[in-house]
Enzyme design. Sequence first.
Site, short mmCIF file in Angstrom:
data_model
loop_
_atom_site.label_atom_id
_atom_site.label_comp_id
_atom_site.label_asym_id
_atom_site.label_seq_id
_atom_site.Cartn_x
_atom_site.Cartn_y
_atom_site.Cartn_z
N ASP A 1 16.17 139.80 76.52
CA ASP A 1 14.88 139.85 77.06
C ASP A 1 14.71 138.73 77.94
OD1 ASP A 1 15.10 137.92 75.00
OD2 ASP A 1 13.74 138.58 73.67
N ASP B 1 13.81 128.60 69.05
CA ASP B 1 14.23 129.54 68.29
C ASP B 1 15.45 128.94 67.03
OD1 ASP B 1 12.46 131.48 69.12
OD2 ASP B 1 13.96 132.45 70.50
#
Length: 886
Positions: free
Chosen positions: A72, A482
Amino acid sequence: MRRTRILTAVLALAAGLLAGTPPALAAEPDESPVSIAADTYTWKNARIDGGGFVPGIVFNRTEKNLAYARTDIGGAYRWVESSKTWTPLLDSVGWDDWGHTGVVSLASDSVDPDKVYAAVGTYTNSWDPGNGAVLRSADRGASWQKASLPFKLGGNMPGRGMGERLAVDPNRNSVLYLGAPSGKGLWRSTDSGANWSQVANFPNVGNYVQDPSDTSGYASDNQGIVWVTFDESTGTSGNATRTIYVGVADKDNAVYRSTDAGATWSRVAGQPTGYLAHKGVLDAENGYLYLSYSDKGGPYDGGKGQLWRYATATGTWTNISPVAEADTYYGFSGLTVDRQDPGTVMATAYSSWWPDTQLFRSTDSGATWTKAWDYTSYPNRANRYTMDVSSTPWLTWSANPAPPEQTPKLGWMTEALEIDPFNSGRMMYGTGATIYGTENLTNWDSNTQFTIKPMVQGLEETAVNDLASPPSGAPLLSALGDIGGFRHTDLTKVPAMMYTQPNFTSTTSLDFAESNPNTVVRAGNLDSGPHIAFSTDNGANWFAGTDPSGVSGGGTVAAAADGSRFVWSPQGAGVHYATGFGTSWSASSGIPAGAIVESDRVDPKVFYGFKSGKFYVSTDGGASFTASAATGLPSGDSVRFKALPGVKGDVWLAGGASDAAYGLWHSTNGGTSFTKLSDVEQADTIGFGKAAPGASYQALYTSAKIGGVRGIFRSTDQGATWTRINDDAHQWGWTGAAITGDPRVYGRVYVATNGRGVIYGDSSDSGGTDPDPDPDPTPTGACAVTYKVTNQWQGGFQADVQLTNTGTSAWSGWNLVWSFPDGQNVSQMWNAEHTQSGSSVTAKNVGWNANVAAGSSVSFGFTGNWTGTNSEPTAFKVGDQSCTVS
């Protein structure tokens, strides 16, 4: 290990959202670049293997072993069968086009397998200032040509796991279709992607938005047209395929068809409503179009779903859902057909976060299904698979969940699922953290277990927030979005685990004590729990600090030069300081909330801050700050600054914006005044590394624009002259978060990227290797050893060893000898070379850590095997000297 998401536009969504959105650069007139020096560098990734969302995997249908993956925010990759690795394809994307590192769709040409296409663009709202593009390659992604589009694409937008939105006609490969978001409709190219025009008569541009109330434009964007699928049986070679299916983000009108090669379109009659069709996969041999439906666009959300089969010859729709709709708490997305045996179909429950994702398999075209796991008696599970994550051990998240959760997880956000069209035994699927796969998938059908492993080596997809390279210990510490960050003791190996205790979802800032590098601090984000952590062993192990009232995010943090105190500027609270390890914080005065903080690298009482054009200085350990009289600094907060090791008050500051002050500034008086470097037009980061041979001042590194050229630059003469060290093939989009040189290896630089992980480069000037790779280990004098088992499991363990020179003379090489009391064996060692004979082990320095000054330490680690017991060794020697053991 379950990573909960709150789905609002203001949240930095995991596995993708920019960890510090790059500034929207204003367009500038073309300049005639002046001649600047250049150096030849070798660039690699500090291995993490994965770390982000892989929403798409595409196999070529006519050439064996040709596959691509899209991420992404981190570009696209091609599979290399000989090494079972991925090679990056979009590292050439430059600073101004950083949004083109987000890939919303990929298409591999089945007629000419050398051709591959990528639809690129990261956000459809204002966060990405540029429009999208379709990149085309005739050499499998080694080089690209670009067709700019008059609208934006969203590789990191909601719905990015649906698709593929880009498709090549399998009969007439000069024809391509692209489904656009934001109400822009369906687009077509008839010249192999060079030019595009809207299909004017396509009847539906989509209407589904995740959250209409989102004013940022992120969750409120129309997700548009989400997939294109050709029925190859309705065309002949060289002639356009007659029947084309298109998926639209519209719960009442999700599937459209053309039967005249795109001349006219109509809604497919009888289709299910109330859901979004995430995928449409066609089995031309049996005449079935399979569709996976969810009530949401994903990739995080989805509470209900169905699977359907459409008979292309008769128009019959059949609900083939593997479970009743009432029993779903997830949507379906991942969908694939075994091209060697088209009656075999698989699908994923992509949004089943707890207790795990689910894979479904049918060998009779969806009439009956089996699951990858099922309950025996709740909460106990029986799995058809085993998982082996030894190549990427951090995928366990160091978790110890209660049943029915397991670690490692089968996955989450599992929207990409593909069976190799040439090998029924091989499957790959993408998750929010990696690509998993198996080579013995057909074991499923004989009720024997198949093995799932990471198939992700070479694919690096982390957003890097901060970097540090201490003068001793691990060469690299990273702060990542993350997955928190890692302590790399060997850049070529995947670390065993990310930072834990606590495990931040994202680490926003880290620092070490310059004269005591074993003391490390990090700050970060956590759904619930502390936002700061400390280490006293160079980041190998951690313990949580205590938050002052009001803290909502990590912010920035700085360690005193000697590690005696810390200054922290968290989100949600003002700047604070603490002596010791953050058990009690006091508010700092004289500095505004949200300031960026750093420490002087010599004087432990001196700290610095910056906020909105003002530089601040503390000389009392962070208790109070005074605004400097320095003027002319950037007025905004897109600034990064650092103090030079070894010289008190030597500060470099980079940042700004293209419509205001922008560049690189230097202070030699602790921030009282700054001088702007005239030859640096723009600069966004600054870092220091080992001085060049013959130089006394450390090498400078920056991501900057110098001489009209954007790149990564090095200076060996305090910024008087600069050398570009990257090239146009190695740009990595946005590199504005952090940079640092290595204090032990001249020329080595670590570069933070936004989605391509940590890049490090070695200069041809230094031969690209650590200096003095094999010195004679002839230390003399006393020594001390700390041996610590940091992780242990059945039959295996990990240990860290710290060796301290407690004598009065420096070592120019060392070897440490010990014997295991219980017959343990070393399997892998980092930061040292080892040999073992029986129970006796010798660990010997590598090139960069050969020299150990009196009073200094060196650390290394290893993994090993044990049976019975795993007692620690009690005696160590360096040369003929016995070491004190603690």
